[in-house]
Design an enzyme around this catalytic site. Sequence first.
Site: not given
Length: 194
Positions: A88, A171
């Site tokens: 990420e 998210i």
Amino acid sequence: MAQLYYRYSTMNAGKSIELIKVAYNYEERGKHVLTLIPSVDDRYGVGLITSRIGLQREADIVNEDTNILDLFIQKNTDHPVDCVLIDECQFLKKHHVEELAEIVDSFEVPVLAYGLKNDFQNELFEGSYYMLAYADKIEEIKTICWCGRKATMVARLVNGNIVKQGEQIVIGGNDMYVSLCRKHYNDGRLGPDR
């Protein structure tokens, strides 16, 4: 010679499973790996790299103010680090990417960073921008749209519909994001009947 690698794709292309596989390969040969994940990605728990097929790996957490170079030096003192892997990486800040480059340049340790390139509005994340600027090697991990074309865009879904406005970082997983080709991203089509 060590290099800084940026391996990017849309969602669901297998970035996390690739990272877990690379870590396993290093460790199987008796090498030490430093795995990192930004704290903002806590979908599956804090400090966990998790693939959609269920494999997990613990990782050191990178916060906005973490100095990755200092963390590397500390870990490298305990036992030599042979490779740094970060998942990420789109959530990194500029100073993080510069610190990763310094690990490669000063310690001759390869760094492999995995992440998205563009967000749901087709804008670069800060980490993606600086990975594109600093990386020695840039590699695309490919996945496909529902139509079979290469997926290059990430669409955000709200109540099953594509939205193109909102906060850059929210998210979520398959419930909130889908990978599409450019045509179907622009058309707002999520399948042959929608």
